[in-house]
Motif scaffolding. Sequence first.
Motif, PDB file in Angstrom:
ATOM      1  N   ASN A 142      20.512-136.015   2.990  1.00  0.00           N
ATOM      2  CA  ASN A 142      21.934-136.344   3.047  1.00  0.00           C
ATOM      3  C   ASN A 142      22.133-137.834   3.342  1.00  0.00           C
ATOM      4  OD1 ASN A 142      24.639-135.752   2.959  1.00  0.00           O
ATOM      5  ND2 ASN A 142      24.636-134.395   4.729  1.00  0.00           N
ATOM      6  N   ASN A 143      23.353-138.344   3.069  1.00  0.00           N
ATOM      7  CA  ASN A 143      23.679-139.719   3.454  1.00  0.00           C
ATOM      8  C   ASN A 143      25.139-139.778   3.904  1.00  0.00           C
ATOM      9  OD1 ASN A 143      25.369-139.951   1.115  1.00  0.00           O
ATOM     10  ND2 ASN A 143      23.530-140.360  -0.098  1.00  0.00           N
ATOM     11  N   VAL A 145      27.892-141.426   2.870  1.00  0.00           N
ATOM     12  CA  VAL A 145      28.940-141.261   1.863  1.00  0.00           C
ATOM     13  C   VAL A 145      29.153-139.776   1.602  1.00  0.00           C
ATOM     14  CG1 VAL A 145      29.570-141.728  -0.540  1.00  0.00           C
ATOM     15  CG2 VAL A 145      28.348-143.462   0.785  1.00  0.00           C
ATOM     16  N   ASN A 146      28.040-139.069   1.417  1.00  0.00           N
ATOM     17  CA  ASN A 146      28.112-137.644   1.118  1.00  0.00           C
ATOM     18  C   ASN A 146      28.658-136.847   2.305  1.00  0.00           C
ATOM     19  OD1 ASN A 146      27.319-135.519  -0.888  1.00  0.00           O
ATOM     20  ND2 ASN A 146      26.164-134.812   0.892  1.00  0.00           N
TER      21      ASN A 146
ATOM     22  N   CYS B  15      18.608-129.022  -2.076  1.00  0.00           N
ATOM     23  CA  CYS B  15      18.877-130.399  -1.634  1.00  0.00           C
ATOM     24  C   CYS B  15      20.014-131.068  -2.386  1.00  0.00           C
ATOM     25  CB  CYS B  15      17.629-131.268  -1.821  1.00  0.00           C
ATOM     26  SG  CYS B  15      16.213-130.761  -0.858  1.00  0.00           S
ATOM     27  N   PRO B  18      23.967-129.718  -1.909  1.00  0.00           N
ATOM     28  CA  PRO B  18      24.674-130.097  -0.677  1.00  0.00           C
ATOM     29  C   PRO B  18      24.658-131.593  -0.390  1.00  0.00           C
ATOM     30  CG  PRO B  18      22.570-129.073  -0.146  1.00  0.00           C
ATOM     31  CD  PRO B  18      22.774-128.893  -1.622  1.00  0.00           C
ATOM     32  N   ASN B  19      23.611-132.306  -0.844  1.00  0.00           N
ATOM     33  CA  ASN B  19      23.458-133.700  -0.428  1.00  0.00           C
ATOM     34  C   ASN B  19      23.895-134.740  -1.468  1.00  0.00           C
ATOM     35  OD1 ASN B  19      22.450-132.685   1.934  1.00  0.00           O
ATOM     36  ND2 ASN B  19      20.301-132.915   1.335  1.00  0.00           N
ATOM     37  N   ARG B  20      24.178-134.297  -2.699  1.00  0.00           N
ATOM     38  CA  ARG B  20      24.654-135.243  -3.704  1.00  0.00           C
ATOM     39  C   ARG B  20      25.928-134.771  -4.400  1.00  0.00           C
ATOM     40  NH1 ARG B  20      21.877-137.708  -1.173  1.00  0.00           N
ATOM     41  NH2 ARG B  20      20.093-139.025  -1.682  1.00  0.00           N
ATOM     42  N   PRO B  22      28.363-132.131  -3.347  1.00  0.00           N
ATOM     43  CA  PRO B  22      28.821-131.072  -2.434  1.00  0.00           C
ATOM     44  C   PRO B  22      29.864-130.159  -3.079  1.00  0.00           C
ATOM     45  CG  PRO B  22      29.641-133.224  -1.752  1.00  0.00           C
ATOM     46  CD  PRO B  22      28.644-133.477  -2.837  1.00  0.00           C
ATOM     47  N   MET B 298      32.545-137.695  -6.958  1.00  0.00           N
ATOM     48  CA  MET B 298      31.140-138.003  -6.652  1.00  0.00           C
ATOM     49  C   MET B 298      30.310-138.149  -7.924  1.00  0.00           C
ATOM     50  SD  MET B 298      30.441-138.295  -3.417  1.00  0.00           S
ATOM     51  CE  MET B 298      28.842-137.699  -2.827  1.00  0.00           C
TER      52      MET B 298
END
Lengths: 196, 311
Positions: A142-143, A145-146, B15, B18-20, B22, B298
């Motif tokens: 995760n980061n 921004v997200n 991964c 959820p992490n890029r 959402p 996004m």
Amino acid sequence: MAKAKGYSDPKMEEKLKDRYYYREYSNPDFTKKVHDLARTVNHMCFQCGTCTGSCPSAPRSSYRIRLFMRRNVMGLEDESLTDPDLWLCTTCYCCTDRCPRDIAPTDVIMAMRNIAYQRGIVPVNFLKTVQAIYQSGHGVPNNDVNRAVRVRLGLAKDPPTTHSYPEFLPGIRQIIDHWHVKEKADKIVAEAEKHG
Amino acid sequence: MAEAKGHDYALFLGCIAPNRYPGCESAGIACSKKLGINLHPMKGASCCPAPGAFGSIDLNVWYAMAARNVVIAEKMGMDIALECNGCYKSIYEVNEKLKHNDDLRDMVNEVLKTVPDPTDPTKKGTMEFKGTIDVFHLIELYSDPKICGPDRIKESVTRPLTGTRIGVHYGCHLIKPKKERHLGDTENPMWIEELVAALGAEPVQYRKKMQCCGAGGGVRGYDLVHAIDITNEKLGYLHDAKVDAVTEVCPFCQLQFDRGQIEIKEKFGKMWGLPVLHFNELLGLAQGMSPTDLALDMHAIPVDPFLKKIL
């Protein structure tokens, strides 16, 4: 003249010029080892080429899955493992679906990559994913921004995975350490970075 | 009726969703709820782990880490549902392999014995792969008339995607190798097209529909130009078929098609500008969710041209 392809190892380079194959190049254990790892009938290949014909990587590179299948049957370990094309398989499994001998060439490639890794021949990007997963439990972490977007969507800022429950990370690290993969990855990455 | 009871699944996130992206996660949970599928989070799950990276390096670690994720769901007493083809390869395939190969299962259980329990991280010795659950991709649950089916999807649509042409990218690990999956034809499947039609859109056939996105097997990290060249070819055929968007069921394919277009612009100088939407995002739009609720901002490639046609 510029060469399209070659080996960094001078001994291998010499062999590339020599068109003959000699008995001592063949390692029958290699065929067996690939068989055990891939759990497929790799020795049944009769070189029809359906695999290469189905391969999305073949038209845009010198990667020929049929060649790797032959090298495997012949036990040509060094040729297989030092060929940079080994890492161009996208694992799309088209060849596996179409093989008329019910072989899974994709799994043969994966097995060869495993053996190459054991010998320390492996591109660093594969190892960096291992390092990321060791660090956070996620290959793509995760980061910020997200996180902000997740909150906007009404989700928790971190997913309910190891990101929210880091107490599970030691268990994951234990699994990876059981086969000493992180240790080896760190060593190879450090070596590669030293040589630029 | 099924609505009263619903179907419960453990949701494996992976991964990239959820992490890029959402929006794939929130849409997956919200949309399937409307279809009678209740998704429950898997506490402490990890990366599946990435079949290209880990599978290439040490298959044993791949088996054991994927098995750990499966065991979390076994302990919840639920089948797993997930929304990424890469995760499907790891979780589905390892689950099946361990069910049918005693030597692999014993090896994995030997290691899992030392790993903390997902219900109580202070407890050890309780993790064991038993082979009591099955693994499904959300899209196969959507397609299955016993669970949901195209008709039920059609009933849930409040904003039909009428007038849009959509190409479907199945991705590889959902249906291939066909001998190890159970999802039918891999040369020209049409079942996701049926679901796209249920949303009111027109599914479009295009050349090399079943070709890989180019990202898998670690190739995206190993040789980016090689990987995006494969993507570029597919984008060209999608363009020829005059689609308004391409839909897929794999966030990694989505990343490759979406961010890949930026990389294609950089490396090859060609800008396709084709909107890329996960099927869950499409479903969310058709069920009336707003683009903001789906975090469509996004995406690297703006989805606006597609949205203009339906909003």
